[in-house]
Write a protein that holds these residues in place. Sequence first.
Motif, PDB file in Angstrom:
ATOM      1  N   SER A  68       0.797  -1.227   0.000  1.00 43.46           N
ATOM      2  CA  SER A  68       0.000   0.000   0.000  1.00 43.46           C
ATOM      3  C   SER A  68       0.826   1.273   0.000  1.00 43.46           C
ATOM      4  O   SER A  68       0.398   2.301  -0.513  1.00 43.46           O
ATOM      5  CB  SER A  68      -0.934   0.003   1.194  1.00 43.46           C
ATOM      6  OG  SER A  68      -0.187  -0.068   2.389  1.00 43.46           O
ATOM      7  N   HIS A 121      -1.031   3.120  -4.346  1.00 48.66           N
ATOM      8  CA  HIS A 121      -2.396   3.418  -3.932  1.00 48.66           C
ATOM      9  C   HIS A 121      -2.941   4.586  -4.744  1.00 48.66           C
ATOM     10  O   HIS A 121      -2.191   5.345  -5.333  1.00 48.66           O
ATOM     11  CB  HIS A 121      -2.487   3.679  -2.427  1.00 48.66           C
ATOM     12  CG  HIS A 121      -1.761   4.904  -1.946  1.00 48.66           C
ATOM     13  ND1 HIS A 121      -0.456   4.892  -1.562  1.00 48.66           N
ATOM     14  CD2 HIS A 121      -2.189   6.168  -1.774  1.00 48.66           C
ATOM     15  CE1 HIS A 121      -0.092   6.102  -1.168  1.00 48.66           C
ATOM     16  NE2 HIS A 121      -1.131   6.909  -1.294  1.00 48.66           N
ATOM     17  N   ALA A 134      -5.366   7.983  -4.569  1.00 48.82           N
ATOM     18  CA  ALA A 134      -5.911   8.948  -3.619  1.00 48.82           C
ATOM     19  C   ALA A 134      -6.959   9.802  -4.326  1.00 48.82           C
ATOM     20  O   ALA A 134      -6.741  10.253  -5.450  1.00 48.82           O
ATOM     21  CB  ALA A 134      -4.806   9.833  -3.063  1.00 48.82           C
ATOM     22  N   GLN A 154     -16.134   7.556   5.343  1.00 46.89           N
ATOM     23  CA  GLN A 154     -15.560   6.511   6.193  1.00 46.89           C
ATOM     24  C   GLN A 154     -16.665   5.752   6.916  1.00 46.89           C
ATOM     25  O   GLN A 154     -16.671   4.522   6.958  1.00 46.89           O
ATOM     26  CB  GLN A 154     -14.591   7.126   7.200  1.00 46.89           C
ATOM     27  CG  GLN A 154     -13.922   6.093   8.079  1.00 46.89           C
ATOM     28  CD  GLN A 154     -12.962   6.723   9.063  1.00 46.89           C
ATOM     29  OE1 GLN A 154     -13.172   7.866   9.505  1.00 46.89           O
ATOM     30  NE2 GLN A 154     -11.905   6.008   9.387  1.00 46.89           N
ATOM     31  N   GLY A 207      -8.310   5.179   9.802  1.00 42.97           N
ATOM     32  CA  GLY A 207      -7.925   6.574   9.891  1.00 42.97           C
ATOM     33  C   GLY A 207      -8.984   7.357  10.652  1.00 42.97           C
ATOM     34  O   GLY A 207      -9.829   6.764  11.325  1.00 42.97           O
ATOM     35  N   SER A 219      -6.307  11.774   5.846  1.00 48.90           N
ATOM     36  CA  SER A 219      -6.716  10.717   4.933  1.00 48.90           C
ATOM     37  C   SER A 219      -7.286   9.526   5.673  1.00 48.90           C
ATOM     38  O   SER A 219      -6.896   9.234   6.802  1.00 48.90           O
ATOM     39  CB  SER A 219      -5.503  10.236   4.120  1.00 48.90           C
ATOM     40  OG  SER A 219      -4.904  11.286   3.419  1.00 48.90           O
ATOM     41  N   TYR A 248      -8.094   5.253   4.740  1.00 46.29           N
ATOM     42  CA  TYR A 248      -7.550   4.234   3.831  1.00 46.29           C
ATOM     43  C   TYR A 248      -8.370   2.958   3.874  1.00 46.29           C
ATOM     44  O   TYR A 248      -8.807   2.534   4.934  1.00 46.29           O
ATOM     45  CB  TYR A 248      -6.111   3.892   4.234  1.00 46.29           C
ATOM     46  CG  TYR A 248      -5.169   5.059   4.161  1.00 46.29           C
ATOM     47  CD1 TYR A 248      -4.493   5.349   2.990  1.00 46.29           C
ATOM     48  CD2 TYR A 248      -4.959   5.884   5.272  1.00 46.29           C
ATOM     49  CE1 TYR A 248      -3.620   6.419   2.907  1.00 46.29           C
ATOM     50  CE2 TYR A 248      -4.095   6.959   5.211  1.00 46.29           C
ATOM     51  CZ  TYR A 248      -3.425   7.225   4.027  1.00 46.29           C
ATOM     52  OH  TYR A 248      -2.570   8.283   3.957  1.00 46.29           O
ATOM     53  N   GLN A 275      -4.802  -0.202  -2.399  1.00 47.74           N
ATOM     54  CA  GLN A 275      -5.262   0.680  -1.338  1.00 47.74           C
ATOM     55  C   GLN A 275      -5.848   1.959  -1.942  1.00 47.74           C
ATOM     56  O   GLN A 275      -5.292   2.547  -2.863  1.00 47.74           O
ATOM     57  CB  GLN A 275      -4.130   1.049  -0.397  1.00 47.74           C
ATOM     58  CG  GLN A 275      -4.663   1.770   0.834  1.00 47.74           C
ATOM     59  CD  GLN A 275      -3.598   1.935   1.890  1.00 47.74           C
ATOM     60  OE1 GLN A 275      -2.686   2.724   1.719  1.00 47.74           O
ATOM     61  NE2 GLN A 275      -3.719   1.185   2.962  1.00 47.74           N
ATOM     62  N   GLU A 288      -7.175   5.764  -0.950  1.00 52.07           N
ATOM     63  CA  GLU A 288      -7.071   6.828   0.048  1.00 52.07           C
ATOM     64  C   GLU A 288      -8.101   7.897  -0.285  1.00 52.07           C
ATOM     65  O   GLU A 288      -8.215   8.303  -1.437  1.00 52.07           O
ATOM     66  CB  GLU A 288      -5.652   7.425  -0.007  1.00 52.07           C
ATOM     67  CG  GLU A 288      -5.445   8.643   0.863  1.00 52.07           C
ATOM     68  CD  GLU A 288      -4.020   9.204   0.720  1.00 52.07           C
ATOM     69  OE1 GLU A 288      -3.231   8.688  -0.109  1.00 52.07           O
ATOM     70  OE2 GLU A 288      -3.722  10.166   1.449  1.00 52.07           O
ATOM     71  N   THR A 308      -8.936  11.675   0.837  1.00 54.33           N
ATOM     72  CA  THR A 308      -8.168  12.705   1.524  1.00 54.33           C
ATOM     73  C   THR A 308      -8.851  14.071   1.438  1.00 54.33           C
ATOM     74  O   THR A 308      -9.610  14.333   0.507  1.00 54.33           O
ATOM     75  CB  THR A 308      -6.735  12.762   0.915  1.00 54.33           C
ATOM     76  OG1 THR A 308      -5.912  13.593   1.707  1.00 54.33           O
ATOM     77  CG2 THR A 308      -6.746  13.271  -0.512  1.00 54.33           C
TER      78      THR A 308
END
Length: 156
Positions: free
Chosen positions: A53, A57, A59, A72, A84, A93, A95, A103, A105, A107
């Motif tokens: 990762s 990854h 983002a 999330q 996170g 961020s 994940y 992975q 992300e 952010t």
Amino acid sequence: MKTEGAVMIETVPGTGEIDPYLHIFFRMKNGEYIAFFDAPGSADPDWFKRKPSFDMHWAFEVADEAEMLEMQDRINKHGVSALGPVDHGFVKSIYMYDPNGIQIEVTCRAPDHDKIFEDERASLGEALREWSERTREVKNQKFGADAVNKRGRVRP
Ligand SMILES: [Fe+2]
């Protein structure tokens, strides 16, 4: 992100090889698209193992921390672990892993993100030269000096 379309195709473009696949398109909030292929005939189960990762990854930026935390919560409620947030100073961020083992992300920028980047930009050339010098030996050992130089990773 919204599913916008899916196209079933029978052959691989360019080679004409028969390998039926689904090309599926997702539209992101900013209007850009991300697309995936589902090609079970040629897929190798090893491709779906988790990738390192730190090195690999994707983002995606969201508008603010509230939107990131909302995502999330939604992701966790769907049974996918979204870890996170991690505070990186200039961004925060969360994940998780996608079904391909990559992975992902999500952010958001810190309030002083632009100022931090402005300061970093002032020393960009120096930082890249210093990093190249500092890592030249290990890169040369791992990849060979010719390969590293051809890729422009290290200035000769
Ligand atoms: Fe990242």
